[in-house]
Design a protein around this motif. Structure first.
Motif, PDB file in Angstrom:
ATOM      1  N   ILE A   1       0.871  -1.157   0.000  1.00 21.63           N
ATOM      2  CA  ILE A   1       0.000   0.000   0.000  1.00 21.63           C
ATOM      3  C   ILE A   1       0.905   1.202   0.000  1.00 21.63           C
ATOM      4  O   ILE A   1       2.010   1.160   0.512  1.00 21.63           O
ATOM      5  CB  ILE A   1      -0.962   0.000   1.203  1.00 21.63           C
TER       6      ILE A   1
ATOM      7  N   GLY B   1      -3.368   1.136   6.601  1.00 18.91           N
ATOM      8  CA  GLY B   1      -3.837  -0.209   6.346  1.00 18.91           C
ATOM      9  C   GLY B   1      -3.894  -1.143   7.532  1.00 18.91           C
ATOM     10  O   GLY B   1      -3.317  -0.909   8.575  1.00 18.91           O
TER      11      GLY B   1
ATOM     12  N   VAL C   1      -5.703   4.221   3.877  1.00 22.45           N
ATOM     13  CA  VAL C   1      -5.610   3.388   2.697  1.00 22.45           C
ATOM     14  C   VAL C   1      -5.894   1.973   3.196  1.00 22.45           C
ATOM     15  O   VAL C   1      -5.440   1.591   4.279  1.00 22.45           O
ATOM     16  CB  VAL C   1      -4.227   3.504   1.999  1.00 22.45           C
ATOM     17  N   PRO C   2      -6.715   1.204   2.493  1.00 19.19           N
ATOM     18  CA  PRO C   2      -7.044  -0.132   2.975  1.00 19.19           C
ATOM     19  C   PRO C   2      -5.858  -1.084   2.874  1.00 19.19           C
ATOM     20  O   PRO C   2      -5.078  -1.029   1.928  1.00 19.19           O
ATOM     21  CB  PRO C   2      -8.189  -0.574   2.067  1.00 19.19           C
TER      22      PRO C   2
ATOM     23  N   ILE D   1     -14.353  -3.906  -0.692  1.00 19.89           N
ATOM     24  CA  ILE D   1     -13.780  -2.567  -0.865  1.00 19.89           C
ATOM     25  C   ILE D   1     -14.862  -1.508  -1.072  1.00 19.89           C
ATOM     26  O   ILE D   1     -14.720  -0.362  -0.635  1.00 19.89           O
ATOM     27  CB  ILE D   1     -12.744  -2.549  -2.020  1.00 19.89           C
TER      28      ILE D   1
ATOM     29  N   TRP E   1     -12.197   9.884  -2.245  1.00 17.81           N
ATOM     30  CA  TRP E   1     -12.005   8.797  -3.206  1.00 17.81           C
ATOM     31  C   TRP E   1     -12.123   9.318  -4.634  1.00 17.81           C
ATOM     32  O   TRP E   1     -12.982  10.138  -4.938  1.00 17.81           O
ATOM     33  CB  TRP E   1     -13.034   7.693  -2.982  1.00 17.81           C
TER      34      TRP E   1
ATOM     35  N   SER F   1     -10.907   3.099  -4.944  1.00 17.78           N
ATOM     36  CA  SER F   1     -10.272   2.996  -3.627  1.00 17.78           C
ATOM     37  C   SER F   1      -8.907   3.673  -3.587  1.00 17.78           C
ATOM     38  O   SER F   1      -8.052   3.300  -2.796  1.00 17.78           O
ATOM     39  CB  SER F   1     -10.142   1.524  -3.228  1.00 17.78           C
ATOM     40  N   TRP F   2      -8.704   4.657  -4.419  1.00 21.10           N
ATOM     41  CA  TRP F   2      -7.490   5.462  -4.393  1.00 21.10           C
ATOM     42  C   TRP F   2      -7.886   6.923  -4.527  1.00 21.10           C
ATOM     43  O   TRP F   2      -8.989   7.256  -4.947  1.00 21.10           O
ATOM     44  CB  TRP F   2      -6.500   5.043  -5.472  1.00 21.10           C
TER      45      TRP F   2
ATOM     46  N   ASP G   1      -4.120   1.743  -3.632  1.00 22.64           N
ATOM     47  CA  ASP G   1      -4.649   0.541  -2.968  1.00 22.64           C
ATOM     48  C   ASP G   1      -4.253  -0.714  -3.718  1.00 22.64           C
ATOM     49  O   ASP G   1      -4.623  -0.900  -4.861  1.00 22.64           O
ATOM     50  CB  ASP G   1      -6.173   0.650  -2.889  1.00 22.64           C
TER      51      ASP G   1
ATOM     52  N   SER H   1      -4.760  -3.724  -1.978  1.00 21.20           N
ATOM     53  CA  SER H   1      -5.415  -4.770  -1.196  1.00 21.20           C
ATOM     54  C   SER H   1      -6.623  -5.384  -1.877  1.00 21.20           C
ATOM     55  O   SER H   1      -6.970  -6.530  -1.605  1.00 21.20           O
ATOM     56  CB  SER H   1      -5.854  -4.202   0.156  1.00 21.20           C
ATOM     57  N   SER H   2      -7.282  -4.641  -2.731  1.00 20.93           N
ATOM     58  CA  SER H   2      -8.556  -5.117  -3.270  1.00 20.93           C
ATOM     59  C   SER H   2      -8.455  -5.629  -4.696  1.00 20.93           C
ATOM     60  O   SER H   2      -9.470  -5.817  -5.359  1.00 20.93           O
ATOM     61  CB  SER H   2      -9.589  -3.989  -3.187  1.00 20.93           C
TER      62      SER H   2
END
Length: 195
Positions: free
Chosen positions: A14, A82, A110-111, A128, A139, A144-145, A160, A162-163
């Motif tokens: 991330i 995260g 940030v996830p 997400i 966003w 998701s960024w 991101d 993660s997703s």
């Protein structure tokens, strides 16, 4: 690019990037920027096992951190990089939101890979889309960024990994080409921005 770029890269791939023109002769820029980075909260309200991740203590730890940040008085913003939750449980996300909303200054998340639904987790765990819906970030077009300008002279970019759909069955991640293309354009759009 004529400005220094500072990047914070976390083990889960991330990324936050801070762009600053401080020190480049721009008298309109604040002399210093103070921010706090919080990472790997792994909040697990219903966990009772005493593991090395200390899930069941993390709510109190986060509350204490927020109290400390609020008492500092001179912090400009907070980055939460995260793994806010144990495994994206709705009640853990809701508690993290309650806690973070107690900050007296802006925060940016940030996830992480523990913040989004993965195969094998209960169906109610957040994908997400729920993070984008409930966390109050700027966003980019529902993705998701994002990027933000938390203080004069600083441009913050959050990506991101993660997703990514290719990693829904594991805990890995990757930053999509779509994000990288957007990132490049965001940097170009902000390179000449007055600071």
């Amino acid at each position: 690019m004529n400005r220094p770029v500072a990047a914070f890269l976390y083990a889960h791939v991330i990324l936050f990037v801070l762009l600053s023109s401080t020190g480049l002769g721009n008298e309109n820029v604040t002399d210093s920027v103070k921010f706090v980075v919080i990472s790997d909260l792994h909040l697990g309200l219903n966990e009772t096992e005493n593991t090395y991740k200390m899930f069941h203590y993390n709510d109190q730890i986060l509350g204490d951190i927020i109290d400390d940040i609020n008492s500092m008085g001179d912090v400009d913003f907070v980055i939460v990089s995260g793994d806010l939750t144990k495994d994206s449980e709705p009640y853990n996300h809701q508690r993290v939101l309650e806690q973070l909303n107690g900050l007296n200054i802006p925060y940016y998340i940030v996830p992480g890979n523990h913040d989004v639904f993965k195969e094998g987790l209960p169906a109610e765990n957040w994908p997400i889309e729920k993070i984008v819906e409930y966390y109050p970030m700027p966003w980019h077009e529902g993705n998701s960024w994002y990027s933000a300008d938390p203080v004069q002279g600083v441009h913050l970019v959050a990506l991101d990994s993660s997703s990514n759909e290719n990693h829904s069955a594991d805990w890995g991640g990757v930053i999509s080409q779509e994000q990288l293309d957007w990132f490049e354009q965001d940097l170009a759009d902000n390179e000449e921005k007055p600071r």
